[in-house]
Scaffold this motif. Structure first.
Motif, PDB file in Angstrom:
ATOM      1  N   THR A   1      31.871   2.338  12.510  1.00  0.00           N
ATOM      2  CA  THR A   1      30.910   3.428  12.400  1.00  0.00           C
ATOM      3  C   THR A   1      31.616   4.694  11.913  1.00  0.00           C
ATOM      4  O   THR A   1      32.713   5.019  12.368  1.00  0.00           O
ATOM      5  CB  THR A   1      30.248   3.703  13.762  1.00  0.00           C
TER       6      THR A   1
ATOM      7  N   LYS B   1      27.303   7.891   8.802  1.00  0.00           N
ATOM      8  CA  LYS B   1      27.409   7.500   7.404  1.00  0.00           C
ATOM      9  C   LYS B   1      27.562   5.988   7.310  1.00  0.00           C
ATOM     10  O   LYS B   1      28.207   5.370   8.157  1.00  0.00           O
ATOM     11  CB  LYS B   1      28.611   8.182   6.758  1.00  0.00           C
ATOM     12  N   GLY B   2      27.020   5.414   6.252  1.00  0.00           N
ATOM     13  CA  GLY B   2      27.147   3.985   6.033  1.00  0.00           C
ATOM     14  C   GLY B   2      28.442   3.622   5.329  1.00  0.00           C
ATOM     15  O   GLY B   2      29.040   4.454   4.627  1.00  0.00           O
TER      16      GLY B   2
ATOM     17  N   SER C   1      29.329   4.304   1.537  1.00  0.00           N
ATOM     18  CA  SER C   1      29.680   5.643   1.046  1.00  0.00           C
ATOM     19  C   SER C   1      31.172   5.774   0.766  1.00  0.00           C
ATOM     20  O   SER C   1      31.593   6.734   0.116  1.00  0.00           O
ATOM     21  CB  SER C   1      29.252   6.704   2.066  1.00  0.00           C
TER      22      SER C   1
ATOM     23  N   ASN D   1      25.132  10.080   2.312  1.00  0.00           N
ATOM     24  CA  ASN D   1      25.294   8.624   2.325  1.00  0.00           C
ATOM     25  C   ASN D   1      25.256   8.028   0.924  1.00  0.00           C
ATOM     26  O   ASN D   1      24.948   6.856   0.749  1.00  0.00           O
ATOM     27  CB  ASN D   1      24.219   7.979   3.208  1.00  0.00           C
TER      28      ASN D   1
ATOM     29  N   ASP E   1      26.512   6.300  -2.412  1.00  0.00           N
ATOM     30  CA  ASP E   1      27.568   5.339  -2.739  1.00  0.00           C
ATOM     31  C   ASP E   1      28.749   6.074  -3.373  1.00  0.00           C
ATOM     32  O   ASP E   1      28.581   6.835  -4.328  1.00  0.00           O
ATOM     33  CB  ASP E   1      27.055   4.285  -3.725  1.00  0.00           C
TER      34      ASP E   1
END
Length: 252
Positions: A46, A74-75, A78, A148, A150
């Motif tokens: 995470t 944030k994913g 990213s 977030n 890419d």
């Protein structure tokens, strides 16, 4: 101090070759820095990020210091590594870098007291967490398109063990755009320091090994354009470099 790189169809652990910009792979091969693809230096869990965690940056954006941390998640999509490309969409007017100290969790933390918080830190690295102010709906609540995107967060180049960082509460941060110093600060100016953040976060969520806490950025953010090279430095952690690219590079 170690990194993760891709070369020859495999992922390797790499260490710096002192006095050069080359890296040594775990099998002993020495490679030029630009001969490998740099990845984030660990398998990330995470990503917990802090906003407005330096008083000077909050003032820069015309906000008063907060009473409670501004936290968002944030994913993994990213993230990119050292020397990667970050896209600047053609329609934006203001996109800026954010040089940050990244704290890597090494032990599970649940309801941890401040006094024991640092025992849960495995190490540190540099993060550059880009933001596009055009997309911001609310200064206090960063939305998905701002934080977030890419490839919008650069992490690395090295994972540095906590034992090799004598005082994470007193580290200088610097950002250079095309070689010009544009941002300078020190982690001693964090509003909420690392022990506080671990205590606060672990009071309502369990932190596990591989989780990353991005601690915020100081003042000095400026607009960046396609072709700009952005380099973030933190004392003892190295130099994280990446380049801003236009839509066409990404086929857009």
């Amino acid at each position: 101090m170690r990194a993760r790189v891709a070369y020859g169809g495999a992922i390797h652990t790499a260490t710096p070759c002192r006095g050069t910009t080359s890296v040594r792979l775990a099998d002993g091969r020495i490679m030029a820095e630009d001969a490998v693809v740099w990845l984030p230096p660990l398998e990330v869990g995470t990503i917990v990020a802090l906003g407005l965690n330096y008083a000077d940056h909050a003032k820069e954006l015309a906000f008063n210091s907060q009473e409670e941390p501004l936290v968002f998640l944030k994913g993994p999509g990213s993230l990119i590594g050292h020397r990667g490309l970050t896209r600047r969409p053609a329609d934006v007017k203001f996109m800026h870098y954010e040089c940050e100290l990244a704290v890597i969790v090494g032990r599970p933390a649940r309801r941890v007291a401040r006094a024991g918080a640092m025992q849960h830190v495995a190490g540190y690295c540099i993060a550059n967490d880009y933001a596009i102010r055009d997309y911001l709906e609310n200064w206090y609540r960063p939305n998905l398109r701002v934080k977030n995107r890419d490839g919008g967060t650069v992490l690395g180049p090295w994972f540095v063990d906590a034992s090799d960082v004598a005082d994470p509460s007193n580290l200088g941060l610097r950002t250079f755009v095309n070689g010009k110093l544009t941002q300078q600060g020190n982690t001693r100016d964090l509003i909420f320091d690392i022990p506080y953040l671990i205590e606060y976060l672990s009071s309502f969520m369990t932190l596990v090994p591989g989780d990353v806490i991005l601690t915020g950025t100081p003042q000095g953010v400026v607009n960046v354009m396609p072709g700009d090279e952005v380099a973030c430095e933190i004392d003892g952690l190295g130099r994280l470099v990446n380049t801003i690219a236009a839509d066409a590079v990404f086929g857009r």
